[in-house]
Design a protein around this motif. Structure first.
Motif, PDB file in Angstrom:
ATOM      1  N   VAL A  87       0.822  -1.219   0.000  1.00 13.23           N
ATOM      2  CA  VAL A  87       0.000   0.000   0.000  1.00 13.23           C
ATOM      3  C   VAL A  87       0.850   1.260   0.000  1.00 13.23           C
ATOM      4  O   VAL A  87       0.490   2.252  -0.642  1.00 13.23           O
ATOM      5  CB  VAL A  87      -1.039   0.019   1.146  1.00 13.23           C
ATOM      6  CG1 VAL A  87      -1.975  -1.181   1.037  1.00 13.23           C
ATOM      7  CG2 VAL A  87      -0.405   0.106   2.515  1.00 13.23           C
ATOM      8  N   HIS A  91       0.914   3.151  -3.685  1.00 13.27           N
ATOM      9  CA  HIS A  91      -0.322   3.938  -3.594  1.00 13.27           C
ATOM     10  C   HIS A  91      -0.448   4.980  -4.698  1.00 13.27           C
ATOM     11  O   HIS A  91      -1.547   5.309  -5.121  1.00 13.27           O
ATOM     12  CB  HIS A  91      -0.442   4.606  -2.217  1.00 13.27           C
ATOM     13  CG  HIS A  91       0.450   5.785  -2.025  1.00 13.27           C
ATOM     14  ND1 HIS A  91       1.803   5.658  -1.778  1.00 13.27           N
ATOM     15  CD2 HIS A  91       0.190   7.110  -2.069  1.00 13.27           C
ATOM     16  CE1 HIS A  91       2.333   6.858  -1.657  1.00 13.27           C
ATOM     17  NE2 HIS A  91       1.371   7.763  -1.832  1.00 13.27           N
ATOM     18  N   GLU A 146      -6.478  -3.600   1.515  1.00 13.67           N
ATOM     19  CA  GLU A 146      -5.413  -2.960   0.728  1.00 13.67           C
ATOM     20  C   GLU A 146      -6.002  -2.081  -0.365  1.00 13.67           C
ATOM     21  O   GLU A 146      -5.565  -0.944  -0.576  1.00 13.67           O
ATOM     22  CB  GLU A 146      -4.509  -4.026   0.102  1.00 13.67           C
ATOM     23  CG  GLU A 146      -3.662  -4.783   1.090  1.00 13.67           C
ATOM     24  CD  GLU A 146      -3.040  -6.051   0.509  1.00 13.67           C
ATOM     25  OE1 GLU A 146      -2.183  -6.642   1.203  1.00 13.67           O
ATOM     26  OE2 GLU A 146      -3.408  -6.467  -0.623  1.00 13.67           O
ATOM     27  N   ILE A 150      -5.555   2.055  -0.608  1.00 20.60           N
ATOM     28  CA  ILE A 150      -4.968   2.726  -1.769  1.00 20.60           C
ATOM     29  C   ILE A 150      -6.002   3.649  -2.419  1.00 20.60           C
ATOM     30  O   ILE A 150      -5.701   4.800  -2.759  1.00 20.60           O
ATOM     31  CB  ILE A 150      -4.422   1.697  -2.779  1.00 20.60           C
ATOM     32  CG1 ILE A 150      -3.227   0.952  -2.165  1.00 20.60           C
ATOM     33  CG2 ILE A 150      -4.026   2.373  -4.089  1.00 20.60           C
ATOM     34  CD1 ILE A 150      -2.804  -0.289  -2.925  1.00 20.60           C
ATOM     35  N   HIS A 153      -6.456   6.858  -0.168  1.00 18.61           N
ATOM     36  CA  HIS A 153      -5.272   7.377   0.535  1.00 18.61           C
ATOM     37  C   HIS A 153      -5.216   8.901   0.564  1.00 18.61           C
ATOM     38  O   HIS A 153      -4.516   9.482   1.387  1.00 18.61           O
ATOM     39  CB  HIS A 153      -3.976   6.810  -0.068  1.00 18.61           C
ATOM     40  CG  HIS A 153      -3.579   7.400  -1.377  1.00 18.61           C
ATOM     41  ND1 HIS A 153      -3.967   6.848  -2.579  1.00 18.61           N
ATOM     42  CD2 HIS A 153      -2.848   8.493  -1.686  1.00 18.61           C
ATOM     43  CE1 HIS A 153      -3.476   7.573  -3.568  1.00 18.61           C
ATOM     44  NE2 HIS A 153      -2.804   8.592  -3.060  1.00 18.61           N
ATOM     45  N   SER A 175      -6.762   2.145   5.748  1.00 19.87           N
ATOM     46  CA  SER A 175      -7.088   3.275   4.885  1.00 19.87           C
ATOM     47  C   SER A 175      -6.742   4.589   5.588  1.00 19.87           C
ATOM     48  O   SER A 175      -6.121   5.478   5.010  1.00 19.87           O
ATOM     49  CB  SER A 175      -8.581   3.222   4.526  1.00 19.87           C
ATOM     50  OG  SER A 175      -8.927   4.203   3.599  1.00 19.87           O
TER      51      SER A 175
END
Length: 192
Positions: A87, A91, A146, A150, A153, A175
């Motif tokens: 992540v 990201h 995950e 992402i 984010h 998150s």
């Protein structure tokens, strides 16, 4: 060790999911500018390798955030090294091949001078976080947490529906943690 070498070492040491080798091959290929791209046009990391540097900074910030006793014992944020690396390092993969070098005229001491800058030219306009998820899942599977980490984010600083961001943070603590790490890297480590 330079930034590229450090990224590759962390990636190879931590990420072993099926397809991860193909994703790394893509990142290293001539078809991808991940290791040379800026992170933005004007703000944090607006220089060659800015995206690489930002990804490593987010990784360091996320590792630090998740190592706190409170995060582990109270918030139950216990994630594998692989999940943390995926992540954090990936990201912003949505930014590959989006920045083009150009020049613009700027007045310097009363004289117009051409200076280099980056312009944003996204050939795959699929959003930000969702585009990163899309690119990654073309190579390897992500867990639901995950993918949400992402996807959201950017937290409340993005253009996403506020309710969706809040629900992502509530349902998927990773998150929130990734968003905090991204903001810490952007504003405190890379800020002007």
């Amino acid at each position: 060790m330079d930034a590229k070498e450090r990224f590759i070492n962390i990636y190879k040491e931590m990420i072993h999911r099926e397809g991860s080798d193909k994703l790394l091959d893509y990142l290293l290929s001539e078809h991808c500018d991940f290791f040379t791209a800026p992170a933005s046009t004007r703000f944090h990391g607006a220089y060659p390798q800015g995206l690489l540097e930002h990804s490593l900074n987010v990784y360091d910030c996320l590792c630090d955030y998740l190592s706190r006793e409170r995060a582990k014992l109270v918030y139950h944020m216990n994630y594998s090294d692989e999940t943390i690396a995926i992540v954090a390092l990936l990201h912003d993969i949505c930014k590959v091949n989006c920045y083009k070098e150009s020049t613009r005229n700027v007045k310097v001491n009363g004289t117009w001078t051409q200076v280099p800058y980056y312009e944003f030219d996204d050939q795959l306009p699929y959003g930000h976080g969702e585009k990163s998820v899309y690119i990654i899942t073309g190579f390897m599977r992500l867990s639901r947490e995950e993918a949400f980490a992402i996807r959201y984010h950017m937290g409340f600083s993005g253009n996403d529906e506020v309710r969706n961001v809040g629900q992502s943070f509530e349902q998927f603590p990773l998150s929130f943690a990734l968003s905090c790490a991204d903001m810490e890297a952007t504003y405190y480590i890379e800020g002007k």
